[in-house]
Design an enzyme around this catalytic site. Structure first.
Site, PDB file in Angstrom:
ATOM      1  N   TRP A  26       2.330  -5.594  18.306  1.00 28.82           N
ATOM      2  CA  TRP A  26       2.631  -6.449  18.671  1.00 28.82           C
ATOM      3  C   TRP A  26       3.771  -6.249  18.855  1.00 28.82           C
ATOM      4  O   TRP A  26       4.025  -4.205  18.130  1.00 28.82           O
ATOM      5  CB  TRP A  26       2.383  -6.530  16.976  1.00 28.82           C
ATOM      6  CG  TRP A  26       4.251  -7.601  16.074  1.00 28.82           C
ATOM      7  CD1 TRP A  26       3.883  -8.783  16.139  1.00 28.82           C
ATOM      8  CD2 TRP A  26       5.125  -6.373  15.153  1.00 28.82           C
ATOM      9  NE1 TRP A  26       5.374  -9.275  15.463  1.00 28.82           N
ATOM     10  CE2 TRP A  26       5.825  -7.860  15.449  1.00 28.82           C
ATOM     11  CE3 TRP A  26       5.247  -5.288  15.303  1.00 28.82           C
ATOM     12  CZ2 TRP A  26       7.286  -7.621  14.476  1.00 28.82           C
ATOM     13  CZ3 TRP A  26       6.053  -5.297  14.761  1.00 28.82           C
ATOM     14  CH2 TRP A  26       7.562  -6.297  14.867  1.00 28.82           C
ATOM     15  N   GLU A  83       0.645   3.666   1.573  1.00 22.97           N
ATOM     16  CA  GLU A  83       1.277   4.077   3.661  1.00 22.97           C
ATOM     17  C   GLU A  83       2.428   3.493   3.198  1.00 22.97           C
ATOM     18  O   GLU A  83       3.039   4.107   4.658  1.00 22.97           O
ATOM     19  CB  GLU A  83      -0.505   3.534   4.716  1.00 22.97           C
ATOM     20  CG  GLU A  83      -1.382   4.822   3.442  1.00 22.97           C
ATOM     21  CD  GLU A  83      -2.119   4.019   2.983  1.00 22.97           C
ATOM     22  OE1 GLU A  83      -3.498   4.271   2.760  1.00 22.97           O
ATOM     23  OE2 GLU A  83      -2.220   3.484   2.256  1.00 22.97           O
ATOM     24  N   ARG A  86      -9.776  10.537  -6.626  1.00 26.62           N
ATOM     25  CA  ARG A  86     -11.008   9.752  -5.994  1.00 26.62           C
ATOM     26  C   ARG A  86     -10.752  11.233  -4.731  1.00 26.62           C
ATOM     27  O   ARG A  86     -11.437  10.490  -3.669  1.00 26.62           O
ATOM     28  CB  ARG A  86     -10.715   8.683  -5.276  1.00 26.62           C
ATOM     29  CG  ARG A  86     -11.115   8.075  -6.581  1.00 26.62           C
ATOM     30  CD  ARG A  86     -10.874   6.585  -6.700  1.00 26.62           C
ATOM     31  NE  ARG A  86      -9.466   6.277  -7.064  1.00 26.62           N
ATOM     32  CZ  ARG A  86      -9.023   5.604  -6.032  1.00 26.62           C
ATOM     33  NH1 ARG A  86      -9.170   4.656  -4.995  1.00 26.62           N
ATOM     34  NH2 ARG A  86      -7.332   5.452  -6.158  1.00 26.62           N
ATOM     35  N   CYS A 103       0.808  -1.311  -0.496  1.00 25.68           N
ATOM     36  CA  CYS A 103      -0.019   0.143  -0.064  1.00 25.68           C
ATOM     37  C   CYS A 103       0.527   1.448  -0.442  1.00 25.68           C
ATOM     38  O   CYS A 103       1.914   1.098   0.682  1.00 25.68           O
ATOM     39  CB  CYS A 103      -0.591   0.394   1.130  1.00 25.68           C
ATOM     40  SG  CYS A 103      -1.990  -1.431   1.364  1.00 25.68           S
ATOM     41  N   CYS A 146      -6.189   1.173   5.478  1.00 27.13           N
ATOM     42  CA  CYS A 146      -6.672  -0.652   5.117  1.00 27.13           C
ATOM     43  C   CYS A 146      -6.554  -1.325   6.410  1.00 27.13           C
ATOM     44  O   CYS A 146      -5.740  -0.649   6.944  1.00 27.13           O
ATOM     45  CB  CYS A 146      -6.363  -1.802   4.232  1.00 27.13           C
ATOM     46  SG  CYS A 146      -4.400  -2.029   3.916  1.00 27.13           S
TER      47      CYS A 146
END
Length: 134
Positions: A132, A61, A87, A59, A93
């Site tokens: 994590w 990002e 857009r 992605c 995500c």
């Protein structure tokens, strides 16, 4: 969720992501091109673009995060992704949200809302997240 209005710095970050995706888009052929920009605590900005691939390439990002890290930025304050073909701002995500939470738990994310783009803490986007650590 603590949605905040955009600052001038936020708008500058959106503009960098927009310029990046506009300059590097794969066009209107159904390819989902995204640009992203992240701001370091020192004010420097870093941009990235996704690598669209049927296997799920990285992605935008994550590319922007990697670029910032490669250039020495360790503390990041804000991130945004913008889609090609006008857009506008697009939210991260789930995978990106988890990575942002793990590496930059204080980062703010720019999101589209019914009232236009707003800023939100990553912790609001991933409540009760599994933390994590390496």
């Amino acid at each position: 969720m603590d949605l905040r209005p955009l600052t001038a710095d936020d708008r500058e970050l959106i503009e960098l992501a927009r310029r990046t995706v506009d300059a590097n888009t794969d066009g209107p052929d159904g390819v989902y091109t995204m640009g992203a920009a992240v701001r370091g605590a020192d004010g420097r900005m870093y941009a990235g673009i996704n690598l669209y691939h049927f296997t799920g390439g990285p992605c935008a990002e994550l590319v922007a995060l990697g670029r910032a890290r490669a250039e020495g930025a360790r503390e990041l304050t804000t991130i945004v992704a913008v889609g090609n073909e006008n857009r506008g701002v697009v939210g991260p995500c789930g995978r990106d949200r988890q990575i942002l939470f793990d590496y930059h738990p204080a980062i703010r994310v720019l999101l589209p809302t019914a009232d236009g783009p707003r800023s939100v803490a990553i912790t609001d986007l991933l409540p009760a997240a599994f933390p994590w650590s390496p």
